[in-house]
Write an enzyme that holds these catalytic residues in place. Structure first.
Site, PDB file in Angstrom:
ATOM      1  N   LYS A   1      16.101  65.158  -7.134  1.00  0.00           N
ATOM      2  CA  LYS A   1      16.484  63.762  -6.842  1.00  0.00           C
ATOM      3  C   LYS A   1      17.299  63.167  -7.996  1.00  0.00           C
ATOM      4  O   LYS A   1      18.353  62.582  -7.783  1.00  0.00           O
ATOM      5  CB  LYS A   1      15.241  62.891  -6.575  1.00  0.00           C
ATOM      6  CG  LYS A   1      14.372  63.383  -5.421  1.00  0.00           C
ATOM      7  CD  LYS A   1      13.271  62.398  -5.071  1.00  0.00           C
ATOM      8  CE  LYS A   1      12.222  62.207  -6.156  1.00  0.00           C
ATOM      9  NZ  LYS A   1      11.406  63.417  -6.435  1.00  0.00           N
TER      10      LYS A   1
ATOM     11  N   ARG B   1       6.686  55.595  -2.731  1.00  0.00           N
ATOM     12  CA  ARG B   1       5.915  56.834  -2.833  1.00  0.00           C
ATOM     13  C   ARG B   1       4.645  56.780  -1.989  1.00  0.00           C
ATOM     14  O   ARG B   1       3.904  57.759  -1.952  1.00  0.00           O
ATOM     15  CB  ARG B   1       5.524  57.058  -4.296  1.00  0.00           C
ATOM     16  CG  ARG B   1       6.323  58.159  -4.981  1.00  0.00           C
ATOM     17  CD  ARG B   1       5.752  58.288  -6.376  1.00  0.00           C
ATOM     18  NE  ARG B   1       6.082  59.487  -7.062  1.00  0.00           N
ATOM     19  CZ  ARG B   1       7.069  59.612  -7.948  1.00  0.00           C
ATOM     20  NH1 ARG B   1       7.879  58.626  -8.181  1.00  0.00           N
ATOM     21  NH2 ARG B   1       7.231  60.747  -8.590  1.00  0.00           N
TER      22      ARG B   1
ATOM     23  N   ARG C   1      12.041  72.274 -16.996  1.00  0.00           N
ATOM     24  CA  ARG C   1      12.892  71.099 -17.193  1.00  0.00           C
ATOM     25  C   ARG C   1      12.808  70.578 -18.629  1.00  0.00           C
ATOM     26  O   ARG C   1      11.747  70.564 -19.231  1.00  0.00           O
ATOM     27  CB  ARG C   1      12.413  70.010 -16.221  1.00  0.00           C
ATOM     28  CG  ARG C   1      13.122  68.698 -16.331  1.00  0.00           C
ATOM     29  CD  ARG C   1      13.058  67.958 -15.048  1.00  0.00           C
ATOM     30  NE  ARG C   1      11.755  67.333 -14.839  1.00  0.00           N
ATOM     31  CZ  ARG C   1      11.516  66.500 -13.820  1.00  0.00           C
ATOM     32  NH1 ARG C   1      12.451  66.242 -12.939  1.00  0.00           N
ATOM     33  NH2 ARG C   1      10.319  65.965 -13.689  1.00  0.00           N
TER      34      ARG C   1
ATOM     35  N   ARG D   1       8.969  66.736 -20.595  1.00  0.00           N
ATOM     36  CA  ARG D   1       8.163  65.587 -20.176  1.00  0.00           C
ATOM     37  C   ARG D   1       6.690  65.972 -20.215  1.00  0.00           C
ATOM     38  O   ARG D   1       6.334  67.085 -19.848  1.00  0.00           O
ATOM     39  CB  ARG D   1       8.540  65.180 -18.752  1.00  0.00           C
ATOM     40  CG  ARG D   1       9.599  64.112 -18.701  1.00  0.00           C
ATOM     41  CD  ARG D   1      10.086  63.865 -17.308  1.00  0.00           C
ATOM     42  NE  ARG D   1       9.033  63.545 -16.336  1.00  0.00           N
ATOM     43  CZ  ARG D   1       9.272  63.127 -15.103  1.00  0.00           C
ATOM     44  NH1 ARG D   1      10.518  62.983 -14.680  1.00  0.00           N
ATOM     45  NH2 ARG D   1       8.279  62.855 -14.272  1.00  0.00           N
TER      46      ARG D   1
ATOM     47  N   ARG E   1       0.986  66.865  -9.470  1.00  0.00           N
ATOM     48  CA  ARG E   1       1.983  65.936  -8.913  1.00  0.00           C
ATOM     49  C   ARG E   1       2.454  66.407  -7.543  1.00  0.00           C
ATOM     50  O   ARG E   1       2.699  65.598  -6.651  1.00  0.00           O
ATOM     51  CB  ARG E   1       3.163  65.798  -9.875  1.00  0.00           C
ATOM     52  CG  ARG E   1       2.795  64.947 -11.091  1.00  0.00           C
ATOM     53  CD  ARG E   1       3.744  65.165 -12.241  1.00  0.00           C
ATOM     54  NE  ARG E   1       5.093  64.764 -11.912  1.00  0.00           N
ATOM     55  CZ  ARG E   1       6.176  65.336 -12.446  1.00  0.00           C
ATOM     56  NH1 ARG E   1       6.059  66.320 -13.312  1.00  0.00           N
ATOM     57  NH2 ARG E   1       7.360  64.914 -12.120  1.00  0.00           N
TER      58      ARG E   1
END
Ligand code: AMP
Length: 215
Positions: free
Chosen positions: A14, A89, A128, A161, A172
């Site tokens: 996203k 969400r 990431r 992160r 998540r």
């Protein structure tokens, strides 16, 4: 004018597509995750409240999110539209958003939904890396920086992160399946949903998005 939502599990791409979409359509990128991370960095009350949920991979409670987004959407730069990323969400957030838009004589143009296999999501999330200074996104395998650990764009230091560790990332994805995935049906019903294969190469996916939204 473009009023759009990016929908999809964590790691669906996203944020990566958002950078391209906002440039092309000239609308602000509103990422609730980015807003919370900024608040955490600055040590605000909101940041303090959000932090423990985020670090556990849980959703921040609706009441801390909805007003924040409404206030943001009332700012001048949203008069030409917006791209929401990471909001809504939950069904409650989606209903509140629809109500808000209706009250302001607006409606959502499109919800861009990215489909990606869980296995791919885990690889993307744990690999990431984000630039501490400018926020640019990388991936140790898929989008590596020229020099390990250093941002190509600004020379800043890359970091992982806190919620991209294996355990939190898995949580998540679970939270997405339970609380956010029902939005797919919600937006299908409203006619705003557009489905995309989030496993496509970045350029190909972006081209399909542009074809769907229109030039
Ligand atoms: P993201 O950057 O979109 O992956 O969001 C990171 C984290 O911020 C999420 O795991 C949640 O803890 C929190 N968060 C972001 N957006 C929302 C939202 N719309 N509702 C609840 N929590 C959110």
């Amino acid at each position: 004018m473009l009023r759009a939502v990016l929908l999809g599990p964590p790691g669906a791409g996203k944020g990566t597509q958002a950078v391209r979409i906002i440039e092309k359509y000239n609308v602000p990128h509103i990422s609730t995750g980015d807003i919370f991370r900024k608040n955490i960095k600055e040590g605000t009350e909101l940041g303090k409240k959000a932090q423990e949920y985020m670090n556990a991979g849980q959703l921040v409670p609706d009441e801390l999110v909805v007003d924040l987004v409404k206030d943001r959407l009332l700012q001048d730069d949203c008069s030409n539209g917006f791209l929401l990323d990471g909001f809504p969400r939950t069904i409650f957030q989606a209903e509140q958003l629809d109500k808000f838009l209706e009250e302001n004589g607006q409606k959502m143009d499109i919800v861009l939904n990215f489909n990606v296999k869980n296995e791919t999501l885990m690889k993307r999330l744990t690999g990431r890396r984000i630039c501490k200074s400018c926020g640019a996104g990388y991936h140790i395998v898929n989008i590596p920086p020229k020099q390990e650990g250093i941002c190509d764009k600004c020379g800043g230091e890359l970091e992982q992160r806190k919620d991209d560790t294996e355990e939190t990332a898995a949580n998540r994805i679970k939270v997405y399946d339970e609380q956010t995935a029902p939005l797919i049906g919600y937006y299908k019903e409203s006619g705003a949903l557009a489905d995309f294969d989030g496993e496509l190469p970045l350029d190909e996916l972006f081209n399909k998005i542009v074809e769907t939204i229109g030039e």
